[in-house]
Motif scaffolding. Structure first.
Motif, mmCIF file in Angstrom:
data_model
loop_
_atom_site.group_PDB
_atom_site.id
_atom_site.type_symbol
_atom_site.label_atom_id
_atom_site.label_comp_id
_atom_site.label_asym_id
_atom_site.label_seq_id
_atom_site.Cartn_x
_atom_site.Cartn_y
_atom_site.Cartn_z
ATOM 1 N N HIS A 252 0.835 -1.197 0.000
ATOM 2 C CA HIS A 252 0.000 0.000 0.000
ATOM 3 C C HIS A 252 0.873 1.251 0.000
ATOM 4 N N TRP A 253 0.418 2.250 -0.743
ATOM 5 C CA TRP A 253 1.130 3.523 -0.785
ATOM 6 C C TRP A 253 0.835 4.328 0.471
ATOM 7 N N ARG A 254 1.877 4.954 1.013
ATOM 8 C CA ARG A 254 1.699 5.864 2.135
ATOM 9 C C ARG A 254 2.607 7.076 1.946
ATOM 10 N N THR A 255 2.244 8.165 2.587
ATOM 11 C CA THR A 255 2.937 9.437 2.410
ATOM 12 C C THR A 255 3.973 9.625 3.511
ATOM 13 N N LEU A 256 5.147 10.127 3.105
ATOM 14 C CA LEU A 256 6.213 10.481 4.030
ATOM 15 C C LEU A 256 6.520 11.967 3.862
ATOM 16 N N SER A 257 6.838 12.640 4.937
ATOM 17 C CA SER A 257 7.263 14.039 4.854
ATOM 18 C C SER A 257 8.739 14.114 5.227
ATOM 19 N N THR A 258 9.521 14.806 4.400
ATOM 20 C CA THR A 258 10.943 14.969 4.662
ATOM 21 C C THR A 258 11.291 16.442 4.544
ATOM 22 N N GLU A 259 12.525 16.771 4.871
ATOM 23 C CA GLU A 259 12.972 18.155 4.743
ATOM 24 C C GLU A 259 12.953 18.611 3.288
ATOM 25 N N GLU A 260 13.099 17.672 2.378
ATOM 26 C CA GLU A 260 13.117 18.016 0.955
ATOM 27 C C GLU A 260 11.712 18.133 0.368
ATOM 28 N N GLY A 261 10.702 17.679 1.102
ATOM 29 C CA GLY A 261 9.339 17.755 0.576
ATOM 30 C C GLY A 261 8.570 16.476 0.851
ATOM 31 N N VAL A 262 7.548 16.244 0.064
ATOM 32 C CA VAL A 262 6.682 15.087 0.264
ATOM 33 C C VAL A 262 7.135 13.933 -0.620
ATOM 34 N N THR B 166 13.980 7.841 -5.240
ATOM 35 C CA THR B 166 15.218 7.741 -4.467
ATOM 36 C C THR B 166 15.537 6.301 -4.088
ATOM 37 N N ALA B 167 14.578 5.407 -4.282
ATOM 38 C CA ALA B 167 14.805 3.983 -4.018
ATOM 39 C C ALA B 167 13.759 3.185 -4.775
ATOM 40 N N GLY B 168 14.077 1.915 -5.008
ATOM 41 C CA GLY B 168 13.112 1.027 -5.644
ATOM 42 C C GLY B 168 13.680 0.287 -6.825
ATOM 43 N N SER B 169 13.044 -0.834 -7.150
ATOM 44 C CA SER B 169 13.401 -1.611 -8.337
ATOM 45 C C SER B 169 12.252 -2.555 -8.632
ATOM 46 N N GLY B 170 12.272 -3.115 -9.833
ATOM 47 C CA GLY B 170 11.231 -4.059 -10.230
ATOM 48 C C GLY B 170 10.053 -3.361 -10.873
ATOM 49 N N VAL B 171 8.853 -3.805 -10.514
ATOM 50 C CA VAL B 171 7.625 -3.266 -11.095
ATOM 51 C C VAL B 171 7.167 -2.051 -10.289
ATOM 52 N N LEU B 172 6.850 -0.971 -10.999
ATOM 53 C CA LEU B 172 6.294 0.234 -10.375
ATOM 54 C C LEU B 172 4.790 0.233 -10.621
ATOM 55 N N ASP B 173 4.032 -0.069 -9.569
ATOM 56 C CA ASP B 173 2.574 -0.171 -9.680
ATOM 57 C C ASP B 173 1.951 1.069 -9.040
ATOM 58 N N LEU B 174 1.508 1.991 -9.891
ATOM 59 C CA LEU B 174 0.937 3.258 -9.433
ATOM 60 C C LEU B 174 -0.584 3.222 -9.396
ATOM 61 N N ASN B 175 -1.179 2.080 -9.635
ATOM 62 C CA ASN B 175 -2.620 1.998 -9.824
ATOM 63 C C ASN B 175 -3.411 2.648 -8.685
ATOM 64 N N ALA B 176 -2.988 2.412 -7.437
ATOM 65 C CA ALA B 176 -3.759 2.897 -6.288
ATOM 66 C C ALA B 176 -3.072 4.045 -5.551
ATOM 67 N N ILE B 177 -2.110 4.705 -6.197
ATOM 68 C CA ILE B 177 -1.333 5.725 -5.486
ATOM 69 C C ILE B 177 -2.210 6.868 -4.981
ATOM 70 N N ASN B 178 -3.197 7.283 -5.748
ATOM 71 C CA ASN B 178 -4.066 8.367 -5.312
ATOM 72 C C ASN B 178 -5.072 7.905 -4.270
ATOM 73 N N GLU B 179 -5.533 6.703 -4.413
ATOM 74 C CA GLU B 179 -6.534 6.156 -3.492
ATOM 75 C C GLU B 179 -5.944 5.872 -2.113
ATOM 76 N N GLU B 180 -4.711 5.387 -2.058
ATOM 77 C CA GLU B 180 -4.141 4.909 -0.811
ATOM 78 C C GLU B 180 -3.270 5.912 -0.062
#
Length: 203
Positions: A1-11, A42-56
């Motif tokens: 599931h996608w979740r939001t992180l806040s950092t000094e550089e932004g969201v 900034t990190a990640g590999s493999g399949v990028l599944d954005l299907n539910a990014i807005n919903e989750e």
């Protein structure tokens, strides 16, 4: 599931594998003012599944675009699922990546230059139902094949589909402008494009 992180550089957002940086698009996309766009990873590999990014993810505004060069040259990006809300793909955002599946393009309206250029593993028969404009070299040297149906496309820029593998009919009833080599080096068997007004050299 996608979740939001806040950092000094932004969201940023993460699904536990990919960590994506976000920026604000200055303007309107699909009647949404100042939506978000993915600007990089900034990190990640493999399949990028954005299907539910807005919903989750619970973001304050929807993700409607992929920013310029966001994933370019990421050979470790091997699959892509676009969110149904994403409309615009900007310059070189997936250029020369390892994407080997066929994303659902049916909701995408605008594709800028070099977006999938040199994605040699990108193959299949795409659905370009909503596409209005495609810019220079967008699908150059891909393996996309079959008929090239572009029911709403109005302009195809320089080498937009050059050296892809389309080998059926080109159907583009609203196409008015074709620039040089836009459909160059394709094995197209027939063309239906009754609205053409401008055709560049070797198109």
């Amino acid at each position: 599931h996608w979740r939001t992180l806040s950092t000094e550089e932004g969201v940023t957002v993460t699904d536990g594998n990919w960590v994506l940086t976000l920026g604000t698009f200055a303007g309107t996309i699909d009647e949404v003012e100042n939506p978000l766009m993915i600007t990089g990873a900034t990190a990640g590999s493999g399949v990028l599944d954005l299907n539910a990014i807005n919903e989750e993810s619970g973001l304050a505004a929807p993700v409607k675009a992929i920013g310029a060069k966001a994933f370019e040259f990421r050979s470790d990006l091997v699959g892509l699922v676009l969110a149904p809300e994403i409309r615009n793909l900007y310059r070189g955002c997936f250029q020369q990546t390892g994407i080997a599946n066929l994303p659902d393009f049916s909701q995408v309206v605008f594709i800028e230059e070099d977006v999938f250029r040199d994605c040699s593993g990108l193959k299949g028969h795409p659905d370009f139902t909503s596409l209005v404009q495609v810019k220079n070299n967008a699908f150059q040297n891909t393996k996309l094949s079959g008929d090239l149906s572009l029911p709403n496309l109005q302009a195809a820029n320089f080498q937009a589909f050059y050296n892809a593998a389309f080998d059926g009919a080109l159907v583009a009833p609203k196409l008015t402008t074709v620039n040089g080599y836009a459909f160059g080096n394709l094995a197209i068997k027939s063309v239906e494009a009754e609205s053409l007004e401008h055709v560049g050299g070797n198109a």
